[in-house]
Scaffold this motif. Structure first.
Motif, PDB file in Angstrom:
ATOM      1  N   ASN A  83       0.920  -1.050  -0.046  1.00  0.00           N
ATOM      2  CA  ASN A  83      -0.077   0.005   0.038  1.00  0.00           C
ATOM      3  C   ASN A  83       0.826   1.186   0.090  1.00  0.00           C
ATOM      4  N   ALA A  84       2.083   1.235  -0.904  1.00  0.00           N
ATOM      5  CA  ALA A  84       2.829   2.449  -0.732  1.00  0.00           C
ATOM      6  C   ALA A  84       2.260   3.679  -1.507  1.00  0.00           C
ATOM      7  N   LYS A  85       1.337   3.344  -2.450  1.00  0.00           N
ATOM      8  CA  LYS A  85       0.867   4.395  -3.110  1.00  0.00           C
ATOM      9  C   LYS A  85      -0.927   4.002  -3.270  1.00  0.00           C
ATOM     10  N   THR A  86      -1.498   5.205  -3.142  1.00  0.00           N
ATOM     11  CA  THR A  86      -2.900   5.022  -3.628  1.00  0.00           C
ATOM     12  C   THR A  86      -2.820   4.739  -5.173  1.00  0.00           C
ATOM     13  N   ALA A  87      -3.990   4.115  -5.786  1.00  0.00           N
ATOM     14  CA  ALA A  87      -4.201   3.890  -7.013  1.00  0.00           C
ATOM     15  C   ALA A  87      -4.164   5.187  -7.940  1.00  0.00           C
ATOM     16  N   GLY A  88      -4.643   5.937  -7.458  1.00  0.00           N
ATOM     17  CA  GLY A  88      -4.774   7.366  -8.312  1.00  0.00           C
ATOM     18  C   GLY A  88      -3.334   8.052  -8.282  1.00  0.00           C
ATOM     19  N   ASP A  89      -2.597   8.007  -7.098  1.00  0.00           N
ATOM     20  CA  ASP A  89      -1.168   8.306  -7.278  1.00  0.00           C
ATOM     21  C   ASP A  89      -0.615   7.470  -8.041  1.00  0.00           C
ATOM     22  N   TYR A  90      -0.617   6.403  -7.846  1.00  0.00           N
ATOM     23  CA  TYR A  90       0.259   5.439  -8.897  1.00  0.00           C
ATOM     24  C   TYR A  90       0.051   5.412 -10.491  1.00  0.00           C
ATOM     25  N   MET A  91      -1.279   5.839 -10.719  1.00  0.00           N
ATOM     26  CA  MET A  91      -1.684   6.231 -12.097  1.00  0.00           C
ATOM     27  C   MET A  91      -1.116   7.564 -12.651  1.00  0.00           C
ATOM     28  N   VAL A  92      -1.201   8.368 -11.800  1.00  0.00           N
ATOM     29  CA  VAL A  92      -0.244   9.906 -12.093  1.00  0.00           C
ATOM     30  C   VAL A  92       1.232   9.590 -12.108  1.00  0.00           C
ATOM     31  N   TRP A  93       1.667   8.719 -11.386  1.00  0.00           N
ATOM     32  CA  TRP A  93       3.142   8.238 -11.596  1.00  0.00           C
ATOM     33  C   TRP A  93       3.487   7.779 -12.874  1.00  0.00           C
ATOM     34  N   LYS A  94       2.550   6.626 -13.050  1.00  0.00           N
ATOM     35  CA  LYS A  94       3.035   6.227 -14.536  1.00  0.00           C
ATOM     36  C   LYS A  94       2.584   7.089 -15.749  1.00  0.00           C
ATOM     37  N   GLU A  95       1.855   7.766 -15.617  1.00  0.00           N
ATOM     38  CA  GLU A  95       1.506   8.829 -16.680  1.00  0.00           C
ATOM     39  C   GLU A  95       2.744   9.691 -16.657  1.00  0.00           C
ATOM     40  N   GLN A  96       3.462  10.122 -15.822  1.00  0.00           N
ATOM     41  CA  GLN A  96       4.597  11.139 -15.572  1.00  0.00           C
ATOM     42  C   GLN A  96       5.787  10.266 -16.078  1.00  0.00           C
ATOM     43  N   LEU A  97       5.769   9.066 -15.808  1.00  0.00           N
ATOM     44  CA  LEU A  97       6.886   8.173 -16.308  1.00  0.00           C
ATOM     45  C   LEU A  97       6.724   8.018 -17.882  1.00  0.00           C
ATOM     46  N   GLN A  98       5.601   7.791 -18.385  1.00  0.00           N
ATOM     47  CA  GLN A  98       5.498   7.760 -19.754  1.00  0.00           C
ATOM     48  C   GLN A  98       5.950   9.025 -20.454  1.00  0.00           C
ATOM     49  N   SER A  99       5.490  10.229 -19.784  1.00  0.00           N
ATOM     50  CA  SER A  99       5.982  11.647 -20.454  1.00  0.00           C
ATOM     51  C   SER A  99       7.514  11.649 -20.270  1.00  0.00           C
ATOM     52  N   ARG A 100       8.091  11.134 -19.126  1.00  0.00           N
ATOM     53  CA  ARG A 100       9.432  11.526 -18.756  1.00  0.00           C
ATOM     54  C   ARG A 100      10.171  10.500 -19.888  1.00  0.00           C
ATOM     55  N   CYS A 101       9.894   9.253 -20.289  1.00  0.00           N
ATOM     56  CA  CYS A 101      10.689   8.406 -20.947  1.00  0.00           C
ATOM     57  C   CYS A 101      10.361   8.879 -22.434  1.00  0.00           C
ATOM     58  N   GLN A 102       9.310   9.371 -22.933  1.00  0.00           N
ATOM     59  CA  GLN A 102       9.217   9.824 -24.152  1.00  0.00           C
ATOM     60  C   GLN A 102      10.128  11.102 -24.427  1.00  0.00           C
ATOM     61  N   VAL A 103      10.126  11.681 -23.322  1.00  0.00           N
ATOM     62  CA  VAL A 103      10.880  13.267 -23.715  1.00  0.00           C
ATOM     63  C   VAL A 103      12.685  12.894 -23.510  1.00  0.00           C
ATOM     64  N   ASP A 104      12.914  11.942 -22.713  1.00  0.00           N
ATOM     65  CA  ASP A 104      14.302  11.514 -22.534  1.00  0.00           C
ATOM     66  C   ASP A 104      14.753  10.642 -23.719  1.00  0.00           C
ATOM     67  N   THR A 105      13.948  10.248 -24.575  1.00  0.00           N
ATOM     68  CA  THR A 105      14.319   9.289 -25.586  1.00  0.00           C
ATOM     69  C   THR A 105      13.947  10.067 -27.052  1.00  0.00           C
ATOM     70  N   GLU A 106      14.173  11.398 -27.039  1.00  0.00           N
ATOM     71  CA  GLU A 106      13.892  12.266 -28.299  1.00  0.00           C
ATOM     72  C   GLU A 106      14.962  12.078 -29.064  1.00  0.00           C
ATOM     73  N   THR A 107      14.982  10.874 -29.880  1.00  0.00           N
ATOM     74  CA  THR A 107      16.308  10.518 -30.818  1.00  0.00           C
ATOM     75  C   THR A 107      15.635  10.851 -32.182  1.00  0.00           C
ATOM     76  N   GLY A 108      14.474  11.499 -32.679  1.00  0.00           N
ATOM     77  CA  GLY A 108      14.011  11.795 -33.897  1.00  0.00           C
ATOM     78  C   GLY A 108      13.196  10.622 -34.334  1.00  0.00           C
ATOM     79  N   GLY A 109      12.916   9.596 -33.547  1.00  0.00           N
ATOM     80  CA  GLY A 109      12.287   8.263 -34.207  1.00  0.00           C
ATOM     81  C   GLY A 109      13.296   7.465 -34.302  1.00  0.00           C
ATOM     82  N   GLY A 110      12.771   6.529 -35.238  1.00  0.00           N
ATOM     83  CA  GLY A 110      13.726   5.239 -35.594  1.00  0.00           C
ATOM     84  C   GLY A 110      13.227   4.194 -35.072  1.00  0.00           C
ATOM     85  N   THR A 111      14.078   2.988 -35.459  1.00  0.00           N
ATOM     86  CA  THR A 111      13.689   1.575 -34.762  1.00  0.00           C
ATOM     87  C   THR A 111      14.265   1.363 -33.386  1.00  0.00           C
ATOM     88  N   LEU A 112      15.315   2.458 -32.682  1.00  0.00           N
ATOM     89  CA  LEU A 112      15.525   2.193 -31.582  1.00  0.00           C
ATOM     90  C   LEU A 112      14.799   2.873 -30.559  1.00  0.00           C
TER      91      LEU A 112
END
Length: 149
Positions: A83-112
């Motif tokens: 019970n380290a996070k509430t369901a809502g907090d966990y969903m927000v964390w996962k959405e932030q992670l998705q955004s962060r990983c997309q931004v961190d990997t801005e390589t112009g696309g490609g197969t990698l």
């Protein structure tokens, strides 16, 4: 790009140790089912592709995706049992992670790009699980042999 390289380096040191700790009995099956649900590839085709991760870029991407899902399911189980996070907090964390990983990997696309996004997510989820459970619940990472060993 430097952040991606440091994340991948940390991932190689952390992931094998963290993934090996307290796996669920049916984790491989859970991961496979989740992969089928998320990408629509049939079970037989997935199992075949996952047998040789270094065959081509597609199999590299699928294997990275598999590890990311494994890490996500481990984190899900950890959050559910502690019970380290509430369901809502966990969903927000996962959405932030998705955004962060997309931004961190801005390589112009490609197969990698899918591989980099999966590795970013895997590392973040394993690190969060480690943060929640604490270092006392994990054995130390393996050390390279010394010349006098």
């Amino acid at each position: 790009m430097r952040m991606i390289i440091s994340c991948i380096t940390a991932l190689t040191l952390l992931s094998s140790n963290v993934l090996a700790e307290h796996p669920s009995e049916n984790m491989e099956q859970r991961v496979l089912i989740e992969m089928v649900n998320r990408n629509g590839i049939g079970v037989g085709d997935l199992e075949l592709a996952l047998k040789d991760c270094e065959l081509n870029q597609s199999t590299l991407n699928l294997c990275a995706f598999q590890r990311a899902i494994w890490a996500e399911l481990l984190l899900d189980d950890t959050i559910e049992t502690t019970n380290a996070k509430t369901a809502g907090d966990y969903m927000v964390w996962k959405e932030q992670l998705q955004s962060r990983c997309q931004v961190d990997t801005e390589t112009g696309g490609g197969t990698l790009l899918p591989l980099l996004i999966s590795e970013c997510k895997e590392l973040a989820m394993l690190a969060e699980r480690y943060r929640i459970l604490g270092p006392e619940n994990f054995s130390p990472p393996p050390q390279p042999p010394h010349k006098w060993d």
